[in-house]
Scaffold this motif. Structure first.
Motif, PDB file in Angstrom:
ATOM      1  N   LYS A 166       0.745  -1.218  -0.036  1.00 12.59           N
ATOM      2  CA  LYS A 166       0.104  -0.069  -0.030  1.00 12.59           C
ATOM      3  C   LYS A 166       0.850   1.202   0.111  1.00 12.59           C
ATOM      4  CE  LYS A 166      -3.791   2.159   2.594  1.00 12.59           C
ATOM      5  NZ  LYS A 166      -4.573   2.148   3.798  1.00 12.59           N
ATOM      6  N   GLN A 167       0.473   2.269  -0.548  1.00  8.19           N
ATOM      7  CA  GLN A 167       0.999   3.474  -0.855  1.00  8.19           C
ATOM      8  C   GLN A 167       2.497   3.381  -1.616  1.00  8.19           C
ATOM      9  OE1 GLN A 167       1.474   4.953   3.412  1.00  8.19           O
ATOM     10  NE2 GLN A 167      -0.078   6.589   2.646  1.00  8.19           N
ATOM     11  N   ARG A 168       2.708   2.236  -2.354  1.00  8.40           N
ATOM     12  CA  ARG A 168       3.836   2.055  -3.192  1.00  8.40           C
ATOM     13  C   ARG A 168       3.302   1.908  -4.621  1.00  8.40           C
ATOM     14  NH1 ARG A 168       7.975   1.852   0.843  1.00  8.40           N
ATOM     15  NH2 ARG A 168       9.368   0.229  -0.294  1.00  8.40           N
ATOM     16  N   HIS A 169       4.152   2.702  -5.525  1.00 10.01           N
ATOM     17  CA  HIS A 169       3.790   2.845  -6.879  1.00 10.01           C
ATOM     18  C   HIS A 169       4.798   2.528  -7.771  1.00 10.01           C
ATOM     19  CE1 HIS A 169      -0.098   4.547  -5.690  1.00 10.01           C
ATOM     20  NE2 HIS A 169       0.398   5.305  -4.768  1.00 10.01           N
ATOM     21  N   MET A 170       4.612   2.431  -9.297  1.00  7.30           N
ATOM     22  CA  MET A 170       5.733   2.077 -10.174  1.00  7.30           C
ATOM     23  C   MET A 170       5.487   2.996 -11.284  1.00  7.30           C
ATOM     24  SD  MET A 170       7.442  -1.358 -11.848  1.00  7.30           S
ATOM     25  CE  MET A 170       7.448  -2.123 -10.190  1.00  7.30           C
ATOM     26  N   LYS A 171       6.457   3.667 -11.894  1.00  3.89           N
ATOM     27  CA  LYS A 171       6.198   4.445 -13.247  1.00  3.89           C
ATOM     28  C   LYS A 171       7.330   3.879 -14.001  1.00  3.89           C
ATOM     29  CE  LYS A 171       3.431   8.117 -11.522  1.00  3.89           C
ATOM     30  NZ  LYS A 171       2.096   7.722 -12.192  1.00  3.89           N
ATOM     31  N   VAL A 172       7.012   3.788 -15.274  1.00  2.00           N
ATOM     32  CA  VAL A 172       8.101   3.189 -16.169  1.00  2.00           C
ATOM     33  C   VAL A 172       8.309   4.389 -17.346  1.00  2.00           C
ATOM     34  CG1 VAL A 172       8.829   1.567 -18.164  1.00  2.00           C
ATOM     35  CG2 VAL A 172       7.355   0.745 -15.929  1.00  2.00           C
ATOM     36  N   ILE A 173       9.664   4.901 -17.405  1.00  2.38           N
ATOM     37  CA  ILE A 173       9.715   5.811 -18.468  1.00  2.38           C
ATOM     38  C   ILE A 173      10.740   5.357 -19.319  1.00  2.38           C
ATOM     39  CG2 ILE A 173      10.662   8.189 -18.628  1.00  2.38           C
ATOM     40  CD1 ILE A 173       9.942   6.974 -15.351  1.00  2.38           C
ATOM     41  N   GLN A 174      10.538   5.430 -20.794  1.00  5.07           N
ATOM     42  CA  GLN A 174      11.050   4.643 -21.899  1.00  5.07           C
ATOM     43  C   GLN A 174      12.263   5.803 -22.151  1.00  5.07           C
ATOM     44  OE1 GLN A 174       9.327   3.533 -25.300  1.00  5.07           O
ATOM     45  NE2 GLN A 174      11.047   2.293 -26.320  1.00  5.07           N
ATOM     46  N   VAL A 175      13.739   5.303 -22.376  1.00  4.25           N
ATOM     47  CA  VAL A 175      14.658   6.006 -22.680  1.00  4.25           C
ATOM     48  C   VAL A 175      15.479   5.303 -23.712  1.00  4.25           C
ATOM     49  CG1 VAL A 175      14.909   7.446 -20.551  1.00  4.25           C
ATOM     50  CG2 VAL A 175      16.104   5.127 -20.726  1.00  4.25           C
ATOM     51  N   LYS A 176      16.191   5.949 -24.229  1.00  2.20           N
ATOM     52  CA  LYS A 176      17.164   5.402 -25.371  1.00  2.20           C
ATOM     53  C   LYS A 176      18.577   4.607 -24.910  1.00  2.20           C
ATOM     54  CE  LYS A 176      16.160   8.454 -29.207  1.00  2.20           C
ATOM     55  NZ  LYS A 176      16.728   9.589 -30.141  1.00  2.20           N
ATOM     56  N   ASN A 177      18.741   3.440 -25.484  1.00  2.00           N
ATOM     57  CA  ASN A 177      20.033   2.771 -25.023  1.00  2.00           C
ATOM     58  C   ASN A 177      21.167   3.766 -25.714  1.00  2.00           C
ATOM     59  OD1 ASN A 177      21.667   0.933 -24.314  1.00  2.00           O
ATOM     60  ND2 ASN A 177      20.768  -0.579 -24.985  1.00  2.00           N
ATOM     61  N   GLN A 178      22.307   3.341 -25.065  1.00  2.00           N
ATOM     62  CA  GLN A 178      23.453   3.833 -25.585  1.00  2.00           C
ATOM     63  C   GLN A 178      24.589   2.905 -26.149  1.00  2.00           C
ATOM     64  OE1 GLN A 178      23.808   7.339 -26.112  1.00  2.00           O
ATOM     65  NE2 GLN A 178      21.578   7.470 -25.163  1.00  2.00           N
ATOM     66  N   LYS A 179      25.638   3.178 -26.944  1.00  2.00           N
ATOM     67  CA  LYS A 179      26.292   2.250 -27.651  1.00  2.00           C
ATOM     68  C   LYS A 179      27.141   1.715 -26.380  1.00  2.00           C
ATOM     69  CE  LYS A 179      26.403   3.705 -32.430  1.00  2.00           C
ATOM     70  NZ  LYS A 179      27.295   4.071 -33.470  1.00  2.00           N
ATOM     71  N   ARG A 180      27.653   2.950 -25.565  1.00  2.00           N
ATOM     72  CA  ARG A 180      28.652   2.424 -24.519  1.00  2.00           C
ATOM     73  C   ARG A 180      27.933   2.590 -22.937  1.00  2.00           C
ATOM     74  NH1 ARG A 180      33.400   5.656 -24.022  1.00  2.00           N
ATOM     75  NH2 ARG A 180      31.930   7.353 -23.767  1.00  2.00           N
ATOM     76  N   TRP A 181      28.462   1.602 -22.168  1.00  2.00           N
ATOM     77  CA  TRP A 181      27.795   1.931 -20.853  1.00  2.00           C
ATOM     78  C   TRP A 181      28.022   2.946 -20.255  1.00  2.00           C
ATOM     79  CZ3 TRP A 181      30.836   2.590 -16.624  1.00  2.00           C
ATOM     80  CH2 TRP A 181      32.222   2.023 -16.661  1.00  2.00           C
ATOM     81  N   GLN A 182      29.440   3.716 -20.394  1.00  5.65           N
ATOM     82  CA  GLN A 182      29.895   4.886 -19.773  1.00  5.65           C
ATOM     83  C   GLN A 182      28.870   6.083 -20.167  1.00  5.65           C
ATOM     84  OE1 GLN A 182      31.654   2.954 -21.789  1.00  5.65           O
ATOM     85  NE2 GLN A 182      33.862   2.478 -20.837  1.00  5.65           N
ATOM     86  N   ASP A 183      28.385   5.932 -21.554  1.00  7.73           N
ATOM     87  CA  ASP A 183      27.442   7.047 -21.792  1.00  7.73           C
ATOM     88  C   ASP A 183      25.989   6.783 -21.010  1.00  7.73           C
ATOM     89  OD1 ASP A 183      29.048   8.178 -23.585  1.00  7.73           O
ATOM     90  OD2 ASP A 183      28.718   6.661 -25.327  1.00  7.73           O
ATOM     91  N   ILE A 184      25.673   5.665 -20.856  1.00 10.94           N
ATOM     92  CA  ILE A 184      24.415   5.366 -20.081  1.00 10.94           C
ATOM     93  C   ILE A 184      24.458   6.069 -18.616  1.00 10.94           C
ATOM     94  CG2 ILE A 184      22.854   3.693 -18.935  1.00 10.94           C
ATOM     95  CD1 ILE A 184      23.749   1.822 -21.334  1.00 10.94           C
ATOM     96  N   SER A 185      25.847   5.796 -18.176  1.00  9.09           N
ATOM     97  CA  SER A 185      26.161   6.026 -16.728  1.00  9.09           C
ATOM     98  C   SER A 185      26.020   7.668 -16.777  1.00  9.09           C
ATOM     99  CB  SER A 185      27.397   5.638 -16.302  1.00  9.09           C
ATOM    100  OG  SER A 185      27.604   5.840 -14.928  1.00  9.09           O
ATOM    101  N   MET A 186      26.589   8.160 -17.734  1.00 13.24           N
ATOM    102  CA  MET A 186      26.525   9.527 -17.620  1.00 13.24           C
ATOM    103  C   MET A 186      25.452  10.556 -17.787  1.00 13.24           C
ATOM    104  SD  MET A 186      30.672  10.447 -18.855  1.00 13.24           S
ATOM    105  CE  MET A 186      30.616   9.728 -20.178  1.00 13.24           C
TER     106      MET A 186
END
Length: 350
Positions: A166-186
């Motif tokens: 109760k009182q807990r919710h989830m929202k999903v937001i779509q974002v683009k993937n990146q070629k490098r994990w470093q770019d995802i992180s930044m």
């Protein structure tokens, strides 16, 4: 005279033998240390790190914090003399035994505090980590308070179904993937800042930002809330400042010569305004570096450390709040609240 000469020779001979024995003992001890390090690797290094004393709370014994936050002022800093429980600028470092969980929960329930949790689950990270992260968060993260999980992913249709309290919710937001994990992180820094501006500030007082490859195993409660919150890195909290892996490139916006602590970017948080300031600062630094075609040593974590050097966090979390079992047993870590999940970098970062 002959007796004196004989005694003198005897003494010189004995001193030579004693000196040789000392050399042999020193050599044997050094060899033992080298062999210990070679055979036990990281475990040996962690063993010697534990012998390095942490700093101490600079207050006088039994003195309380002088804080505008009455809960932080009530902390029992001297119940843990084995660790540093406050910073030189007067912020608490949260350790098991220094706080009453009930006091913090009652305060925030009365204040009707609401918390946002952001997590990025991009590509195979979603499949490998997200479900266990969410299930464990439902058991241990701010369980007395309303929480909304904001999941940023490139494949929203694969977000697992998790039963929420109760009182807990989830929202999903779509974002683009990146070629490098470093770019995802930044790039998450800009994404979080933008989403705070457009949405979170209207619904939540506080926000915590997490890496997905972690599992909650103990209470991660309202005692962690503050204006800006940093986390001591489990691998460096007993290291000397010269060993901290700050960015040492003078050309980088994240460049640091020295600092207070080494903070782990796997978790940071605060009020929505505090986190907006953090993420905007880090994004601006990343973009300045990009204009020079350089990257900070540890990407967004390097910029986060620079921010907390210039703008001291109002609260610091001990490594209990994000521990790695690779380190092994430590006497000062009495509880585990969040653990690093097994890393599959060879698979996930290719």
């Amino acid at each position: 005279m002959r007796d004196c000469s004989a005694r003198s020779k005897f003494v010189r001979s004995w001193l030579k033998q004693a000196s040789r024995a000392k050399v042999k003992i020193c050599f044997a001890l050094c060899a033992a240390v080298v062999i210990f390090v070679i055979f036990f690797g990281h475990c040996a290094i962690r063993f010697f790190q534990e012998l390095y004393a942490m700093g101490k709370c600079p207050l006088n014994y039994n003195e309380k914090l002088k804080s505008q936050n009455e809960l932080d002022s009530s902390l029992d800093l001297w119940s843990r003399v084995d660790v540093q429980t406050c910073t030189k600028w007067g912020a608490p470092i949260m350790w098991e035994g220094t706080f009453d969980p009930g006091d913090f929960d009652r305060h925030h329930i009365q204040k009707r505090t609401s918390v946002a949790l952001t997590v990025f689950a991009i590509g195979r990270y979603l499949e490998v980590y997200l479900k266990e992260f969410l299930k464990s968060a439902e058991q241990y993260f701010m369980v007395e308070l309303p929480v909304t999980y904001y999941i940023f992913t490139d494949i929203p249709e694969f977000v697992p179904k998790v039963k929420l309290m109760k009182q807990r919710h989830m929202k999903v937001i779509q974002v683009k993937n990146q070629k490098r994990w470093q770019d995802i992180s930044m790039l998450r820094m800009k994404t979080i800042a933008d989403f705070i501006e457009s949405h979170i500030q209207h619904w939540h007082q506080y926000i915590f930002c997490f890496d997905v490859d972690q599992v909650f195993v103990g209470r991660f409660g309202s005692e962690a809330l503050g204006e800006t919150v940093g986390l001591l890195h489990a691998f460096y909290y007993r290291s000397h400042v010269k060993d901290y892996t700050y960015d040492r490139n003078p050309e980088s916006a994240a460049y640091m010569v020295t600092g207070d602590f080494y903070y782990h970017a796997a978790i940071f948080g605060g009020t929505w305004q505090g986190v907006k300031n953090i993420t905007e600062f880090c994004h601006q630094g990343i973009m300045k570096d990009k204009e020079k075609n350089i990257e900070a040593l540890w990407h967004d974590e390097s910029h986060l450390n620079k921010y907390f050097w210039l703008h001291k966090p109002s609260k610091v979390l001990s490594p209990e709040y994000c521990w790695s079992t690779i380190i092994g047993f430590r006497f000062d870590i009495r509880v585990h609240r969040l653990l690093w999940a097994t890393k599959f970098y060879d698979i996930l970062r290719t």
